[in-house]
Motif scaffolding. Structure first.
Motif, PDB file in Angstrom:
ATOM      1  N   LEU A 277     -12.696 -12.315 -16.443  1.00 20.79           N
ATOM      2  CA  LEU A 277     -12.144 -12.819 -14.990  1.00 20.79           C
ATOM      3  C   LEU A 277     -12.581 -11.892 -14.015  1.00 20.79           C
ATOM      4  O   LEU A 277     -12.800 -10.626 -14.352  1.00 20.79           O
ATOM      5  CB  LEU A 277     -10.673 -12.898 -14.916  1.00 20.79           C
ATOM      6  N   CYS A 278     -13.123 -12.528 -13.042  1.00 18.93           N
ATOM      7  CA  CYS A 278     -13.519 -11.631 -11.811  1.00 18.93           C
ATOM      8  C   CYS A 278     -12.654 -11.387 -10.736  1.00 18.93           C
ATOM      9  O   CYS A 278     -11.655 -12.272 -10.594  1.00 18.93           O
ATOM     10  CB  CYS A 278     -14.826 -12.204 -11.361  1.00 18.93           C
ATOM     11  N   HIS A 279     -12.546 -10.415 -10.398  1.00 17.34           N
ATOM     12  CA  HIS A 279     -11.798  -9.711  -9.392  1.00 17.34           C
ATOM     13  C   HIS A 279     -11.792 -11.033  -8.126  1.00 17.34           C
ATOM     14  O   HIS A 279     -12.978 -11.473  -7.881  1.00 17.34           O
ATOM     15  CB  HIS A 279     -12.017  -8.561  -8.733  1.00 17.34           C
ATOM     16  N   THR A 280     -10.663 -11.077  -7.358  1.00 19.27           N
ATOM     17  CA  THR A 280     -10.816 -12.117  -6.303  1.00 19.27           C
ATOM     18  C   THR A 280     -10.062 -11.831  -5.345  1.00 19.27           C
ATOM     19  O   THR A 280      -8.970 -11.062  -5.306  1.00 19.27           O
ATOM     20  CB  THR A 280     -10.288 -13.740  -6.739  1.00 19.27           C
ATOM     21  N   ARG A 281     -10.754 -12.222  -4.124  1.00 23.10           N
ATOM     22  CA  ARG A 281      -9.721 -11.946  -2.767  1.00 23.10           C
ATOM     23  C   ARG A 281      -9.336 -13.321  -2.144  1.00 23.10           C
ATOM     24  O   ARG A 281      -8.637 -13.569  -1.208  1.00 23.10           O
ATOM     25  CB  ARG A 281     -10.798 -11.185  -1.769  1.00 23.10           C
ATOM     26  N   ASP A 282      -9.426 -14.295  -3.097  1.00 23.48           N
ATOM     27  CA  ASP A 282      -9.018 -15.627  -2.550  1.00 23.48           C
ATOM     28  C   ASP A 282      -7.535 -16.075  -3.062  1.00 23.48           C
ATOM     29  O   ASP A 282      -7.382 -16.172  -4.203  1.00 23.48           O
ATOM     30  CB  ASP A 282     -10.004 -16.562  -3.337  1.00 23.48           C
ATOM     31  N   ARG A 283      -6.894 -16.200  -2.385  1.00 23.67           N
ATOM     32  CA  ARG A 283      -5.334 -16.546  -2.287  1.00 23.67           C
ATOM     33  C   ARG A 283      -5.094 -17.854  -3.144  1.00 23.67           C
ATOM     34  O   ARG A 283      -4.103 -17.850  -3.743  1.00 23.67           O
ATOM     35  CB  ARG A 283      -4.413 -16.564  -1.214  1.00 23.67           C
TER      36      ARG A 283
END
Ligand SMILES: C[S@@+](CC[C@H](N)C(=O)[O-])C[C@H]1O[C@@H](n2cnc3c(N)ncnc32)[C@H](O)[C@@H]1O
Length: 205
Positions: A133-139
């Protein structure tokens, strides 16, 4: 940097100034280079602009707006008679390329699939493993809030999803701006390719 670590002395060429480039640098149009000069090196690597070939430009129908240099670059490299490597994105018209992925290298935290065409037989370090899994800033994403830009995989591109410091750490490149990182590949990739080219060149000499 990867080629230097593999044992080459490196000279870089770009049409634009590259003030952060760490080796000898020549500002020039690659398409105007003298083939004799190109042939004076033991091996040649080219990373032509990828925007015209990327999945994103195919999706947005903007591929035609970008210069497509792979074919003329390949012709120049073949004319030089030297071992050559052409690197580009998935979707680019490379011939029988190998694909490298960040999951194949300890210490990297980017997926960054890249194709490598060569007139030298190349192999990859390992099969591409299932992607983490990639880090996300998408809520809106289900794993929002569960990842960390310093320990998880990140994306390093125009949009991106992490700080410049985390992008540098993920790619193992500490000398580039964010814009330069977006266009770069991890030195681990070119060190891997470069070691195989060194072995090939050593056999020729
Ligand atoms: C994908 S980037 C490669 C970046 C760099 N090799 C790296 O890995 O960090 C493509 C580069 O091609 C350069 N470029 C575009 N047209 C060129 C040309 N005709 N001659 C030389 N360089 C060119 C761009 O300025 C850009 O820096």
């Amino acid at each position: 940097m990867g080629y230097q670590r593999a044992g080459f002395e490196v000279v870089g060429v770009d049409i634009n100034p590259q003030p952060n480039y760490p080796f000898e640098f020549v500002q020039a149009d690659a398409m105007a280079l003298d083939v004799e000069w190109v042939a004076s090196f033991d091996a040649v690597h080219a990373s032509p602009p990828c925007q015209g070939y990327s999945v994103l430009s195919a999706r947005t129908g903007t591929g035609h707006l970008w210069a497509k240099l792979i074919e003329p670059v390949r012709a120049l490299l073949k004319d030089s008679g030297r071992p050559y490597i052409i690197e580009n994105v998935v979707g680019a018209p490379l011939i029988d390329p190998v694909v490298l992925c960040g999951t194949m290298f300890d210490g990297l935290r980017v997926i960054r699939h890249r194709l490598f065409e060569s007139n030298v037989g190349l192999f990859v370090p390992s099969p591409c493993t299932p992607h983490p899994l990639c880090h996300t800033r998408d809520r809106r994403k289900r794993h929002y809030g569960t990842t960390n830009e310093w320990t998880d995989y990140v994306q390093v591109n125009g949009g991106g999803n992490c700080s410049v410091a985390a992008a540098r750490d993920a790619m193992r490149i500490d000398w580039m701006t964010k814009k330069e990182l977006n266009e770069a590949i991890p030195p681990a990739y070119t060190e891997w390719i470069g070691s195989q080219i060194v072995a090939h060149v050593s056999c020729l000499n």
